[in-house]
Design a protein around this motif. Structure first.
Motif, mmCIF file in Angstrom:
data_model
loop_
_atom_site.group_PDB
_atom_site.id
_atom_site.type_symbol
_atom_site.label_atom_id
_atom_site.label_comp_id
_atom_site.label_asym_id
_atom_site.label_seq_id
_atom_site.Cartn_x
_atom_site.Cartn_y
_atom_site.Cartn_z
ATOM 1 N N THR A 99 0.837 -1.200 0.000
ATOM 2 C CA THR A 99 0.000 0.000 0.000
ATOM 3 C C THR A 99 0.875 1.254 0.000
ATOM 4 O O THR A 99 0.622 2.204 -0.748
ATOM 5 N N LEU A 100 1.904 1.246 0.825
ATOM 6 C CA LEU A 100 2.824 2.392 0.855
ATOM 7 C C LEU A 100 3.521 2.569 -0.491
ATOM 8 O O LEU A 100 3.650 3.690 -0.998
ATOM 9 N N ALA A 101 3.950 1.461 -1.092
ATOM 10 C CA ALA A 101 4.660 1.527 -2.381
ATOM 11 C C ALA A 101 3.739 2.110 -3.451
ATOM 12 O O ALA A 101 4.153 2.951 -4.270
ATOM 13 N N TRP A 102 2.484 1.676 -3.430
ATOM 14 C CA TRP A 102 1.474 2.149 -4.390
ATOM 15 C C TRP A 102 1.281 3.656 -4.252
ATOM 16 O O TRP A 102 1.253 4.388 -5.240
ATOM 17 N N LYS A 103 1.212 4.149 -3.020
ATOM 18 C CA LYS A 103 1.018 5.590 -2.807
ATOM 19 C C LYS A 103 2.308 6.375 -3.105
ATOM 20 O O LYS A 103 2.266 7.437 -3.732
ATOM 21 N N ILE A 104 3.425 5.876 -2.617
ATOM 22 C CA ILE A 104 4.685 6.614 -2.811
ATOM 23 C C ILE A 104 4.999 6.733 -4.296
ATOM 24 O O ILE A 104 5.435 7.782 -4.776
ATOM 25 N N SER A 105 4.752 5.649 -5.049
ATOM 26 C CA SER A 105 5.094 5.677 -6.480
ATOM 27 C C SER A 105 4.225 6.673 -7.241
ATOM 28 O O SER A 105 4.569 7.093 -8.335
ATOM 29 N N GLN A 106 3.083 7.063 -6.667
ATOM 30 C CA GLN A 106 2.219 8.069 -7.321
ATOM 31 C C GLN A 106 2.677 9.492 -7.021
ATOM 32 O O GLN A 106 2.155 10.444 -7.596
ATOM 33 N N SER A 107 3.623 9.643 -6.083
ATOM 34 C CA SER A 107 4.028 10.989 -5.672
ATOM 35 C C SER A 107 4.950 11.621 -6.701
ATOM 36 O O SER A 107 5.930 11.001 -7.129
ATOM 37 N N PRO A 108 4.682 12.859 -7.086
ATOM 38 C CA PRO A 108 5.594 13.550 -8.009
ATOM 39 C C PRO A 108 6.978 13.774 -7.388
ATOM 40 O O PRO A 108 7.937 14.046 -8.117
ATOM 41 N N LEU A 109 7.077 13.632 -6.062
ATOM 42 C CA LEU A 109 8.374 13.830 -5.411
ATOM 43 C C LEU A 109 9.280 12.604 -5.558
ATOM 44 O O LEU A 109 10.480 12.680 -5.316
ATOM 45 N N CYS A 110 8.699 11.459 -5.921
ATOM 46 C CA CYS A 110 9.475 10.210 -5.960
ATOM 47 C C CYS A 110 9.966 9.936 -7.378
ATOM 48 O O CYS A 110 9.177 9.778 -8.298
ATOM 49 N N LYS A 111 11.308 9.883 -7.525
ATOM 50 C CA LYS A 111 11.890 9.572 -8.844
ATOM 51 C C LYS A 111 12.187 8.084 -8.945
ATOM 52 O O LYS A 111 11.946 7.463 -9.973
ATOM 53 N N THR A 112 12.755 7.515 -7.891
ATOM 54 C CA THR A 112 13.106 6.095 -7.889
ATOM 55 C C THR A 112 12.627 5.501 -6.583
ATOM 56 O O THR A 112 12.816 6.096 -5.525
ATOM 57 N N LEU A 113 12.008 4.319 -6.676
ATOM 58 C CA LEU A 113 11.571 3.638 -5.461
ATOM 59 C C LEU A 113 12.199 2.249 -5.412
ATOM 60 O O LEU A 113 12.047 1.456 -6.341
ATOM 61 N N TYR A 114 12.923 1.993 -4.308
ATOM 62 C CA TYR A 114 13.427 0.646 -4.034
ATOM 63 C C TYR A 114 12.591 0.072 -2.901
ATOM 64 O O TYR A 114 12.095 0.819 -2.052
ATOM 65 N N CYS A 115 12.498 -1.265 -2.867
ATOM 66 C CA CYS A 115 11.872 -1.874 -1.699
ATOM 67 C C CYS A 115 12.657 -3.112 -1.300
ATOM 68 O O CYS A 115 12.964 -3.975 -2.133
ATOM 69 N N ALA A 116 12.986 -3.204 -0.006
ATOM 70 C CA ALA A 116 13.723 -4.350 0.521
ATOM 71 C C ALA A 116 12.890 -5.040 1.594
ATOM 72 O O ALA A 116 12.531 -4.379 2.557
ATOM 73 N N ILE A 128 1.258 11.106 -0.392
ATOM 74 C CA ILE A 128 1.709 10.495 0.870
ATOM 75 C C ILE A 128 3.071 11.045 1.317
ATOM 76 O O ILE A 128 3.395 11.026 2.506
ATOM 77 N N LEU A 129 3.881 11.522 0.388
ATOM 78 C CA LEU A 129 5.255 11.868 0.808
ATOM 79 C C LEU A 129 5.338 13.107 1.710
ATOM 80 O O LEU A 129 6.127 13.093 2.663
ATOM 81 N N PRO A 130 4.537 14.161 1.498
ATOM 82 C CA PRO A 130 4.637 15.284 2.449
ATOM 83 C C PRO A 130 4.425 14.888 3.920
ATOM 84 O O PRO A 130 5.251 15.263 4.759
#
Ligand code: AMP
Ligand code: GLY
Length: 423
Positions: A14-31, A304-306
């Motif tokens: 759920t977090l990945a889905w929201k973060i990836s929609q943020s214009p502030l996020c250029k690259t998303l990694y998940c571990a 979500i990022l703010p």
């Protein structure tokens, strides 16, 4: 910015889905992630509690922000280590994470600051614990002090049962270090709810209420699980109760942590019992809930990022979060046998059909990709989440979506939201 998300469950999808929609996020990694998260992030094969390796990865990749899903790395000091390395990290410090990491610490803090919770005592010796049990009227709640993956809380219907668990924890050591100290607590009556708030230690931004379903089977029968479903909002939390929770619990807790010199930043999750409109604290978690995050963030219309950066930068007072007024419901589909033994590796079908219903999102929890197809790989497999014009509409749509999905042995509760609908 480059973001590293830590964890692998439904909450993290759920977090990945929201973060990836943020214009502030250029690259998303998940571990380490899961098959659903792989649709939004580049998966990194590092365990969620491998703090040193995670920090090295973040340094090497010049990650700007680390978002921590589960409690173990928080209690293990991941945020402190990132901060020391000059990397912004979302979540409490190791010291502040003791609110979840030690039930004795949480209870002592509540007690010292007059925040409503059940009566309790803390024990390291069997004899003293037995003497206290003898003075109580069941049900009696026995809790391992430390992290026990949701299995460390036992509601005992007799004194014999309470004494049995005292021995299991203090003498047999079945919970390891987590059970070398225990809390015995008054049983609280009422209806449970979860309230989560972002905080930077000065300001709180409270999210809409939600309610989890912890037992494995319908009508709250069977063993405790990580959570079999959730809905938001929880009707038990009227506007008046919500204000009371902020005023009497959330704000005093954030203040208490400042006084204790363990300033709290991140998401504060209060597990509460509401009795005749009065909230008392059952537990704190120092992170987003799973599966509460699925319906809550499905309702978050804004970025979500703010509010994730706010607690780190101390700018939460400038945040305006925008919430969908429509309720959301998440039904967890689990592997046959969960929360006991279960098999993995069964193919999953029907997710696209489920999402094609509209206003439905299927969050992955225990899934993996094997030879190009999606298979089960954990106890809780999927969190099928739907928005509706009202709660009954959301429940109906979620179950319609569940009906499209299949894997061998799948089980789910058929009564998610039923208590709220009865109100
Ligand atoms: P916890 O992990 O402390 O939230 O406990 C897990 C579950 O046990 C809670 O969600 C409640 O359903 C139940 N529980 C914990 N403490 C109490 C209590 N003092 N009275 C009644 N039920 C409790
Ligand atoms: N849903 C309960 C938890 O996240 O601990």
């Amino acid at each position: 910015m480059k973001v590293l998300l830590v964890g692998s469950g439904g909450r993290e999808h759920t977090l990945a889905w929201k973060i990836s929609q943020s214009p502030l996020c250029k690259t998303l990694y998940c571990a380490p992630g899961n098959a659903g998260i792989a649709q939004h992030a580049e998966l990194v094969d590092i365990a969620a509690d491998d703090v040193a390796v995670l920090v090295n990865f973040a340094k090497r990749q010049k990650v700007d922000l680390v978002v921590v899903g589960p409690e173990a790395p928080l209690v293990g000091g991941l945020v402190d280590r990132c901060t020391a390395a000059g990397i912004r990290a979302f979540g409490p410090s190791r010291a502040a994470a003791q609110l979840e990491g030690s039930k004795a610490f949480a209870k002592e803090t509540l007690h010292r600051h007059g925040i409503p919770t059940g009566d309790y005592h803390t024990f390291d010796y069997v004899e003293a614990a037995r003497a206290y049990v003898a003075s109580l009227r069941p049900p009696i709640v026995v809790k391992a002090d430390g992290l026990a993956a949701g299995k460390g809380v036992i509601v005992c219907n007799t004194k014999e049962e309470a004494n049995h668990w005292v021995e299991v924890m203090l003498m047999e050591g079945r919970f390891g270090n987590a059970g070398s100290k225990l809390v015995i607590e008054e049983f609280l009556q009422g209806e449970e709810t979860s309230i989560l708030a972002f905080t930077d230690g000065k300001t709180i931004a409270t999210m809409p209420s939600s309610q989890d379903h912890k037992r494995a089977f319908a009508n709250d029968k069977g063993p405790n699980t990580g959570g079999m479903g959730a809905y938001s909002p929880a009707p038990v939390v009227t506007d008046e109760v919500y204000d009371k929770i902020e005023r009497d619990i959330l704000i005093p807790t954030v203040h208490a942590m400042n006084v204790e010199e363990k300033p709290y930043r991140g998401v504060l999750y209060a597990g509460l019992m509401i009795d005749s409109g009065k909230p008392k604290v059952l537990e704190f978690n120092v992170r987003f809930g799973d599966p509460e995050t699925q319906p809550i963030l499905m309702r978050l219309k804004s970025d979500i990022l703010p509010p994730i950066l706010g607690p780190i930068d101390g700018t939460l007072d400038q945040m305006q979060l925008e919430w969908d007024q429509r309720p959301a419901v998440c039904v967890v589909m689990a592997s046959g046998g969960y929360p006991g033994k279960y098999e993995k590796g069964f193919p999953i079908t029907g997710i696209e059909e489920a999402e094609a219903l509209g206003e439905v999102k299927v969050f992955h929890a225990g899934t993996a990709e094997r030879k190009g197809s999606l298979v089960t790989s954990g106890g809780r497999v999927l969190g099928v989440t739907a928005l509706g014009e009202d709660l009954s509409g959301a429940v109906e749509l979620a179950y319609q979506a569940v009906g499209k999905i299949s894997f061998e042995g799948a089980h789910y509760r058929k009564d998610i939201g039923a208590r709220a609908l009865r109100r």
